[in-house]
Design a protein around this motif. Structure first.
Motif, PDB file in Angstrom:
ATOM      1  N   GLY A   1      -7.460 -10.442  19.990  1.00  0.00           N
ATOM      2  CA  GLY A   1      -7.023 -11.621  20.715  1.00  0.00           C
ATOM      3  C   GLY A   1      -5.611 -12.072  20.429  1.00  0.00           C
ATOM      4  N   THR A   2      -4.786 -11.220  19.811  1.00  0.00           N
ATOM      5  CA  THR A   2      -3.413 -11.604  19.468  1.00  0.00           C
ATOM      6  C   THR A   2      -2.398 -10.902  20.368  1.00  0.00           C
ATOM      7  OG1 THR A   2      -3.111  -9.835  17.824  1.00  0.00           O
ATOM      8  CG2 THR A   2      -4.101 -11.906  17.062  1.00  0.00           C
ATOM      9  N   ASP A   3      -1.153 -11.380  20.298  1.00  0.00           N
ATOM     10  CA  ASP A   3      -0.064 -10.802  21.091  1.00  0.00           C
ATOM     11  C   ASP A   3       0.653  -9.674  20.373  1.00  0.00           C
ATOM     12  OD1 ASP A   3      -0.399 -12.730  23.190  1.00  0.00           O
ATOM     13  OD2 ASP A   3       0.593 -14.200  21.897  1.00  0.00           O
ATOM     14  N   GLY A   4       0.350  -9.470  19.111  1.00  0.00           N
ATOM     15  CA  GLY A   4       1.006  -8.428  18.337  1.00  0.00           C
ATOM     16  C   GLY A   4       0.733  -8.604  16.862  1.00  0.00           C
ATOM     17  N   VAL A   5       1.221  -7.653  16.068  1.00  0.00           N
ATOM     18  CA  VAL A   5       0.906  -7.604  14.640  1.00  0.00           C
ATOM     19  C   VAL A   5       2.186  -7.665  13.814  1.00  0.00           C
ATOM     20  CG1 VAL A   5      -0.093  -6.198  12.795  1.00  0.00           C
ATOM     21  CG2 VAL A   5      -1.199  -6.287  15.036  1.00  0.00           C
ATOM     22  N   HIS A   6       2.149  -8.494  12.787  1.00  0.00           N
ATOM     23  CA  HIS A   6       3.188  -8.486  11.767  1.00  0.00           C
ATOM     24  C   HIS A   6       2.673  -7.692  10.575  1.00  0.00           C
ATOM     25  CE1 HIS A   6       6.471  -9.886   9.188  1.00  0.00           C
ATOM     26  NE2 HIS A   6       5.544 -10.029   8.242  1.00  0.00           N
ATOM     27  N   VAL A   7       3.451  -6.736  10.102  1.00  0.00           N
ATOM     28  CA  VAL A   7       3.089  -5.936   8.932  1.00  0.00           C
ATOM     29  C   VAL A   7       3.953  -6.365   7.755  1.00  0.00           C
ATOM     30  CG1 VAL A   7       3.207  -3.639   7.895  1.00  0.00           C
ATOM     31  CG2 VAL A   7       2.186  -3.937  10.155  1.00  0.00           C
ATOM     32  N   SER A   8       3.292  -6.767   6.679  1.00  0.00           N
ATOM     33  CA  SER A   8       3.979  -7.140   5.455  1.00  0.00           C
ATOM     34  C   SER A   8       3.688  -6.070   4.414  1.00  0.00           C
ATOM     35  CB  SER A   8       3.486  -8.511   4.974  1.00  0.00           C
ATOM     36  OG  SER A   8       4.266  -8.980   3.902  1.00  0.00           O
ATOM     37  N   LEU A   9       4.713  -5.341   4.021  1.00  0.00           N
ATOM     38  CA  LEU A   9       4.544  -4.198   3.129  1.00  0.00           C
ATOM     39  C   LEU A   9       5.253  -4.441   1.805  1.00  0.00           C
ATOM     40  CD1 LEU A   9       3.676  -1.335   2.414  1.00  0.00           C
ATOM     41  CD2 LEU A   9       5.611  -0.466   3.737  1.00  0.00           C
ATOM     42  N   ASP A  10       4.455  -4.725   0.789  1.00  0.00           N
ATOM     43  CA  ASP A  10       4.952  -4.855  -0.578  1.00  0.00           C
ATOM     44  C   ASP A  10       4.866  -3.472  -1.210  1.00  0.00           C
ATOM     45  OD1 ASP A  10       5.169  -5.328  -3.380  1.00  0.00           O
ATOM     46  OD2 ASP A  10       4.458  -7.376  -3.118  1.00  0.00           O
ATOM     47  N   LEU A  11       5.969  -2.985  -1.750  1.00  0.00           N
ATOM     48  CA  LEU A  11       5.963  -1.622  -2.288  1.00  0.00           C
ATOM     49  C   LEU A  11       5.086  -1.488  -3.520  1.00  0.00           C
ATOM     50  CD1 LEU A  11       7.442   0.878  -1.081  1.00  0.00           C
ATOM     51  CD2 LEU A  11       8.177  -1.331  -0.174  1.00  0.00           C
ATOM     52  N   ASP A  12       4.646  -2.599  -4.137  1.00  0.00           N
ATOM     53  CA  ASP A  12       3.708  -2.450  -5.243  1.00  0.00           C
ATOM     54  C   ASP A  12       2.292  -2.151  -4.768  1.00  0.00           C
ATOM     55  OD1 ASP A  12       2.306  -4.886  -4.720  1.00  0.00           O
ATOM     56  OD2 ASP A  12       3.538  -6.022  -6.126  1.00  0.00           O
ATOM     57  N   TRP A  13       2.100  -2.094  -3.442  1.00  0.00           N
ATOM     58  CA  TRP A  13       0.847  -1.601  -2.866  1.00  0.00           C
ATOM     59  C   TRP A  13       0.584  -0.161  -3.305  1.00  0.00           C
ATOM     60  CZ3 TRP A  13       0.644   1.256   2.242  1.00  0.00           C
ATOM     61  CH2 TRP A  13      -0.671   1.453   2.681  1.00  0.00           C
ATOM     62  N   LEU A  14       1.661   0.605  -3.446  1.00  0.00           N
ATOM     63  CA  LEU A  14       1.522   1.996  -3.858  1.00  0.00           C
ATOM     64  C   LEU A  14       1.339   2.101  -5.366  1.00  0.00           C
ATOM     65  CD1 LEU A  14       3.780   2.143  -1.243  1.00  0.00           C
ATOM     66  CD2 LEU A  14       3.273   4.536  -1.702  1.00  0.00           C
ATOM     67  N   ASP A  15       0.790   3.213  -5.792  1.00  0.00           N
ATOM     68  CA  ASP A  15       0.668   3.468  -7.212  1.00  0.00           C
ATOM     69  C   ASP A  15       2.068   3.532  -7.840  1.00  0.00           C
ATOM     70  OD1 ASP A  15      -1.554   4.506  -9.259  1.00  0.00           O
ATOM     71  OD2 ASP A  15       0.352   5.519  -9.667  1.00  0.00           O
ATOM     72  N   PRO A  16       2.244   2.996  -9.049  1.00  0.00           N
ATOM     73  CA  PRO A  16       3.569   3.024  -9.675  1.00  0.00           C
ATOM     74  C   PRO A  16       4.150   4.422  -9.860  1.00  0.00           C
ATOM     75  CG  PRO A  16       2.132   1.503 -10.827  1.00  0.00           C
ATOM     76  CD  PRO A  16       1.265   2.240  -9.850  1.00  0.00           C
ATOM     77  N   ARG A  17       3.316   5.444  -9.877  1.00  0.00           N
ATOM     78  CA  ARG A  17       3.854   6.804  -9.957  1.00  0.00           C
ATOM     79  C   ARG A  17       4.582   7.174  -8.674  1.00  0.00           C
ATOM     80  NH1 ARG A  17      -1.693   9.644 -11.654  1.00  0.00           N
ATOM     81  NH2 ARG A  17      -2.321   8.157 -10.046  1.00  0.00           N
ATOM     82  N   GLU A  18       4.212   6.543  -7.557  1.00  0.00           N
ATOM     83  CA  GLU A  18       4.871   6.796  -6.276  1.00  0.00           C
ATOM     84  C   GLU A  18       6.048   5.847  -6.064  1.00  0.00           C
ATOM     85  OE1 GLU A  18       3.823   9.286  -4.593  1.00  0.00           O
ATOM     86  OE2 GLU A  18       1.673   9.532  -4.891  1.00  0.00           O
ATOM     87  N   ALA A  19       5.875   4.602  -6.528  1.00  0.00           N
ATOM     88  CA  ALA A  19       6.887   3.566  -6.298  1.00  0.00           C
ATOM     89  C   ALA A  19       7.154   2.832  -7.613  1.00  0.00           C
ATOM     90  CB  ALA A  19       6.395   2.599  -5.222  1.00  0.00           C
TER      91      ALA A  19
END
Length: 302
Positions: free
Chosen positions: A220-238
């Motif tokens: 039911g929305t007009d679009g999506v905002h994506v919030s990407l915190d790089l700590d989402w990834l494992d620290p070995r990757e980021a």
């Protein structure tokens, strides 16, 4: 018609207690953001950086907890207000705003700007809930509060600069949770926000979780905002983040999730936050941020 992406830098560190994250926008640009995005067949326009007001002299790594208040809220509010205006202008021109943090408090501005004149959903890729308020935060750092702020939780209920979004918690999904404060946990549970922990990803796979999160954000929305915190990834990757938490998503899982965003073709706005080049290794985290942004805009690895 070729999509135009307007890059907006928000070089601030008011919301954290680790120096260096204010250099994140420069590190991401230096890592080849424009070239990565052009591989996704978009036109890139760099709008420079929002103005960051000068805070009083401080050593953020030596500051004690804020005892029930948010640190540097005035400066955060000023940046959020200016950033919201620039995000709104980009969208009004038919462009997709891509905000480069800075700490995650910049999301208050980007979500606010994206939600003006539209009903939006949000997918929040993060190790943390970002659902604290000044009262519940152990540190007073606003980078742990932006999702609570834009949803009007607690003391943010009357903060028009943060909450003029009309954002419904039923259209918000947090993906990859693995570090949540005790009082924050209760607030999330009571909020109506949908959550997917790393255990959900382990059990179900990233494709299933990402699809469910996007179902939540697009309903039911007009679009999506994506919030990407790089700590989402494992620290070995980021490795270049201020609040790393072991057990995060892998390189391929991250790309698969962002490719799912592109496949829905509902992306309205996006931010990349918490890249700290002082803590990084050979700018790896900033380079990864550029790749993931490109995946969200249509580039595929295979």
């Amino acid at each position: 018609m070729t999509q135009t992406v307007r890059v907006i830098g928000a070089p601030i560190d008011y919301g954290t207690n680790r120096r260096g994250v204010d250099m994140g926008p420069s590190a991401i640009r230096y890592a080849g953001l424009a070239e990565q995005l052009e591989r996704a067949n978009v036109t890139v326009v760099d709008d420079g950086d929002v103005r960051a007001p000068r805070a009083e002299e401080r050593d953020p790594e030596a500051e004690p907890p804020a005892n029930g208040r948010a640190k540097f809220l005035r400066e955060t509010r000023e940046v959020a207000t200016g950033l919201a205006d620039r995000v709104e202008r980009a969208l009004a021109s038919g462009e997709l705003p891509l905000v480069l943090g800075g700490d995650h408090s910049v999301a208050i501005g980007s979500v606010t700007g994206s939600a003006r004149n539209a009903d939006i959903g949000v997918v929040w890729f993060d190790a943390h809930g970002d659902f604290n308020t000044p009262e519940t935060s152990p540190s007073g750092n606003v980078h742990g509060m932006p999702l609570a702020a834009v949803l009007g939780v607690g003391e943010f209920a009357n903060a028009q600069w943060a909450t003029a979004t009309g954002l419904s918690p039923e259209n918000v999904a947090i993906v990859g949770l693995r570090s949540v404060d005790e009082r924050e946990r209760d607030a999330i549970a009571d909020s109506g926000v949908t959550t997917f922990t790393m255990s959900d990803i382990d059990e179900r796979g990233i494709a299933s979780v990402a699809d469910d999160a996007l179902d939540v954000a697009t309903a039911g929305t007009d679009g999506v905002h994506v919030s990407l915190d790089l700590d989402w990834l494992d620290p070995r990757e980021a490795p270049g983040v201020g609040t790393p938490v072991r057990g995060g998503v892998t390189y391929r899982e991250a790309h698969a999730a962002l490719e799912a965003v592109a496949e829905r073709d509902r992306l309205r706005s996006m931010e990349l936050v918490e890249v700290n080049p002082i803590l990084d290794e050979r700018n790896e985290t900033a380079s990864l941020a550029t790749e993931l942004a490109a995946s969200a805009l249509g580039t595929k690895i295979l």
